[in-house]
Design a protein around this motif. Sequence first.
Motif, short mmCIF file in Angstrom:
data_model
loop_
_atom_site.label_atom_id
_atom_site.label_comp_id
_atom_site.label_asym_id
_atom_site.label_seq_id
_atom_site.Cartn_x
_atom_site.Cartn_y
_atom_site.Cartn_z
N UNK A 58 59.38 50.05 39.75
CA UNK A 58 58.62 50.94 38.89
C UNK A 58 57.64 50.15 38.02
N UNK A 59 58.08 48.96 37.58
CA UNK A 59 57.20 48.13 36.77
C UNK A 59 55.98 47.67 37.55
N UNK A 60 56.18 47.27 38.80
CA UNK A 60 55.06 46.85 39.64
C UNK A 60 54.12 48.02 39.89
N UNK A 61 54.68 49.20 40.16
CA UNK A 61 53.84 50.38 40.37
C UNK A 61 53.02 50.68 39.13
N UNK A 62 53.61 50.51 37.94
CA UNK A 62 52.87 50.74 36.70
C UNK A 62 51.72 49.76 36.54
N UNK A 63 51.94 48.51 36.91
CA UNK A 63 50.87 47.51 36.85
C UNK A 63 49.70 47.93 37.74
N UNK A 64 50.02 48.40 38.95
CA UNK A 64 48.97 48.81 39.89
C UNK A 64 48.26 50.07 39.43
N UNK A 65 49.00 50.99 38.84
CA UNK A 65 48.38 52.20 38.28
C UNK A 65 47.33 51.82 37.24
N UNK A 66 47.70 50.92 36.36
CA UNK A 66 46.76 50.50 35.31
C UNK A 66 45.58 49.74 35.89
N UNK A 67 45.81 48.93 36.91
CA UNK A 67 44.73 48.18 37.54
C UNK A 67 43.71 49.11 38.19
N UNK A 68 44.19 50.21 38.77
CA UNK A 68 43.29 51.16 39.42
C UNK A 68 42.57 52.04 38.40
N UNK A 69 43.22 52.30 37.27
CA UNK A 69 42.61 53.16 36.25
C UNK A 69 41.60 52.40 35.40
N UNK A 70 41.86 51.13 35.16
CA UNK A 70 40.99 50.31 34.32
C UNK A 70 40.34 49.24 35.19
N UNK A 71 39.09 49.43 35.49
CA UNK A 71 38.41 48.54 36.44
C UNK A 71 37.88 47.27 35.79
N UNK A 72 38.16 47.06 34.51
CA UNK A 72 37.71 45.83 33.87
C UNK A 72 38.47 44.64 34.44
N UNK A 73 37.82 43.47 34.55
CA UNK A 73 38.51 42.29 35.09
C UNK A 73 39.72 41.93 34.25
N UNK A 122 54.66 51.70 47.52
CA UNK A 122 54.11 51.62 48.88
C UNK A 122 52.72 52.24 48.92
N UNK A 123 52.59 53.43 48.36
CA UNK A 123 51.30 54.11 48.38
C UNK A 123 50.24 53.36 47.59
N UNK A 124 50.61 52.82 46.43
CA UNK A 124 49.64 52.11 45.61
C UNK A 124 49.17 50.81 46.27
N UNK A 125 50.09 50.11 46.91
CA UNK A 125 49.72 48.85 47.56
C UNK A 125 48.84 49.06 48.78
N UNK A 126 48.79 50.29 49.28
CA UNK A 126 47.92 50.59 50.42
C UNK A 126 46.48 50.86 49.99
N UNK A 127 46.23 50.96 48.67
CA UNK A 127 44.88 51.29 48.19
C UNK A 127 43.91 50.15 48.45
N UNK A 128 42.74 50.46 49.01
CA UNK A 128 41.72 49.42 49.22
C UNK A 128 40.98 49.07 47.94
N UNK A 129 41.26 49.78 46.85
CA UNK A 129 40.54 49.57 45.59
C UNK A 129 41.25 48.59 44.66
N UNK A 130 42.40 48.09 45.05
CA UNK A 130 43.12 47.17 44.18
C UNK A 130 42.34 45.87 43.98
N UNK A 131 42.29 45.38 42.74
CA UNK A 131 41.60 44.10 42.50
C UNK A 131 42.45 42.93 42.96
N UNK A 132 41.82 41.79 43.13
CA UNK A 132 42.56 40.60 43.56
C UNK A 132 43.36 39.99 42.41
N UNK A 133 42.96 40.29 41.17
CA UNK A 133 43.68 39.80 39.99
C UNK A 133 44.19 40.98 39.19
N UNK A 134 45.45 40.93 38.78
CA UNK A 134 46.06 42.02 38.02
C UNK A 134 46.61 41.47 36.70
#
Length: 271
Positions: A58-73, A122-134
């Motif tokens: 759940x913690x990892x999913x939350x990190x990815x949620x925030x990475x997708x919502x906030x596109x700042x580096x 699983x669904x979040x990690x499939x997103x092509x919009x994830x940044x290389x740095x989180x």
Amino acid sequence: MPARTSDVRGKDVAALIDQLGVLVDWLAGLSEQEFGSPTVLPAWDVRTLTGHLLLIADGFAGILDRALADRRPAGRPLPAAILVTRYRREVDDIAEATAARTADKPHDQLLAELRAAAGRLDGLLASPLLPSTIQTPRGPGRLAEFVRTRVVDVVVHSDDLNRSLPGRQPVPIGRRPLAIACRTLADLLAEQHPGKSVEVRVPPYAAVQCGIGPEGPSHTRGTPPNVVETDPLTFLRLATGRMSWSDARAAGAVSASGQRADLSAILPVLS
């Protein structure tokens, strides 16, 4: 499961999701009594360890949620070898967060939440919009490296459960997740202790050189003067603090040749 890309990160993601799914299915087969059984981790029973797995997913999913919502580096990524050492300073906080996730929840509820968190991840990690740095809880890090450290988590906890309930059919640990875990831990060991005085071999998955003591002459071919070799599960336990160097040597689980072939001063890699 969504289709995975053929790059290394895609294979790592598949290994993480697959091993997490195997682990959830195995936990679902436990009785309520077994769920309350003690584990090899001090003061943790199977229920608490399940809550910790929920915290990880759940913690990892939350990190990815925030990475997708906030596109700042997220900032300049820290090396994974530095990030993992920061967990040791926060052991009490992690234990407290694990207890909050568990909170005397019944077996079925914890498993349902863990299964849902794994599916969301699983669904979040499939997103092509994830940044290389989180942005991780311990600072900015590379997504690919963070995925591999999560593979280490699910593999080592699979082994923890197998050692905790030896009378049950063990959690199957996939070849790819085990390989990724061993390579990741070996690479972290080499990054934390750069040098070429000792070669650490974990056949068939990893072989790295690291430095112990004053750096002597390096080698470029043939057998180096200081060699440590062990099997994947023993290395996993040594590198994560589940087994001491002296116990592994006494059990004949490690072969070491050369005056510097002693890893006791530089283990564990993480715990």
